[in-house]
Scaffold this motif. Structure first.
Motif: not given
Length: 328
Positions: A257-280
């Motif tokens: 999950a962390g790597a998937a978020i990092a990949w998304t962030l790596d695609q451009g400085d104007h990207l702000i991913p919003i993963p969903g979870t209901r768990s700390r």
């Protein structure tokens, strides 16, 4: 957590936000205490951008957030919500000023606020010019009700039309290692115009979790149970690919999950991913993505394991995809 700007002139927010659809039970039952604990964890880790919508449980997600904001008046969150989808007498889209004003004001009531930082059109009403809709939202800005205009799941051409009327703050669409359509023009158009691109479902609706979801356990309200990627041979093929990605992440000491978020962030400085979870616990894995730095070798290996177009099956069922602008 690092920060990114929510569109030209918009506020700075944490590079990773939180999608709050899960608070309404779309991926299984939850409760207010668990959701509030997740929001506590957001504050602990610098996640200060929350994304919800009227349609999420017909206001349930907004009510959960609103009850938290009431108990924590110094929360520091920037709030985005969405309107434009009507459910009665049947599901349809209404982007008229009257309908959007009613939707916005009802959202503000549930959230317990008199100002929304970012207000999205959840789905475009195709019969109504997007220029007219943008003028309505610009009126809400002038009235002090919202801080910025957003659109969800539109085409690059629609964004250009809207932005010519009034600067758009953000566009959100599904985007992840298994959903790559925004690379066919939307990410580039947002960058050109100074619009934030907000990927939702960046961890592929749970497919990048430590343990793969089991469709046989999906409850009746689970959003994924009719989606082609989670059924039959499609799901089997997708799991095989993700097993290889999971092994790669383990070799690097990352959570998938962390790597998937990092990949998304790596695609451009104007990207702000919003993963969903209901768990700390899950949230803490997601925010780890902000700290992962890829080498060129890492990028090449991810591309080899999960090449563009690798996912089997459509991302939505035929019923769910109605209203999404498909531009390629």
């Amino acid at each position: 957590m690092k920060q990114r700007q929510l569109g030209n002139g918009g506020p700075l927010v944490g590079a990773v936000g939180l999608g709050c659809m899960s608070f309404a039970g779309f991926y299984g039952e939850t409760d207010i205490a668990t959701s509030h604990d997740t929001l506590d964890a957001c504050r602990d880790h610098g996640v200060d951008f929350l994304d919800t919508a009227l349609i999420y449980g017909m206001g349930k997600s907004e009510e959960v957030i609103g009850s938290y904001l009431k108990e924590n008046p110094n929360h520091g969150f920037k709030i985005a919500t969405k309107g434009g989808i009507e459910t009665k007498p049947t599901r349809h889209f209404d982007n008229s000023e009257g309908a959007l004003r009613r939707a916005l004001e009802s959202s503000m009531t549930r959230l317990g606020v008199d100002y929304i930082d970012l207000y999205y059109i959840h789905r475009r009403e195709q019969e109504r010019p997007i220029e007219d809709v943008t003028e309505t939202l610009a009126k809400f800005i002038k009235e002090g009700k919202i801080g910025g205009i957003g659109y969800s799941e539109i085409a690059p051409s629609s964004l250009r039309r809207a932005h010519a009327v009034y600067p758009i703050m953000a566009v959100q669409s599904e985007y992840s290692l298994w959903t790559r359509q925004p690379e066919m023009g939307m990410i580039q158009t947002c960058e050109e115009l100074g619009v934030a691109f907000v990927p939702f479902s960046p961890v592929a609706r749970g497919m990048f979790a430590d343990t793969l979801p089991n469709p046989e356990t999906f409850g009746g309200s689970d959003f994924r149970k009719d989606q082609p990627r989670f059924t039959g041979e499609n799901f089997t093929a997708n799991c095989a690919k993700l097993d290889r990605f999971r092994d790669f992440c383990t070799s690097r000491g990352w959570s998938p999950a962390g790597a998937a978020i990092a990949w998304t962030l790596d695609q451009g400085d104007h990207l702000i991913p919003i993963p969903g979870t209901r768990s700390r616990a899950h949230l803490e894995q997601l925010v780890d993505g902000d700290a992962i730095e890829f080498t060129d070798e890492d990028r090449a290996e991810i591309k080899r394991i999960l090449p563009i177009g690798w996912a089997h099956g459509d991302r939505y069922s035929d019923a769910q995809i109605v209203g999404v602008e498909r531009y390629c």
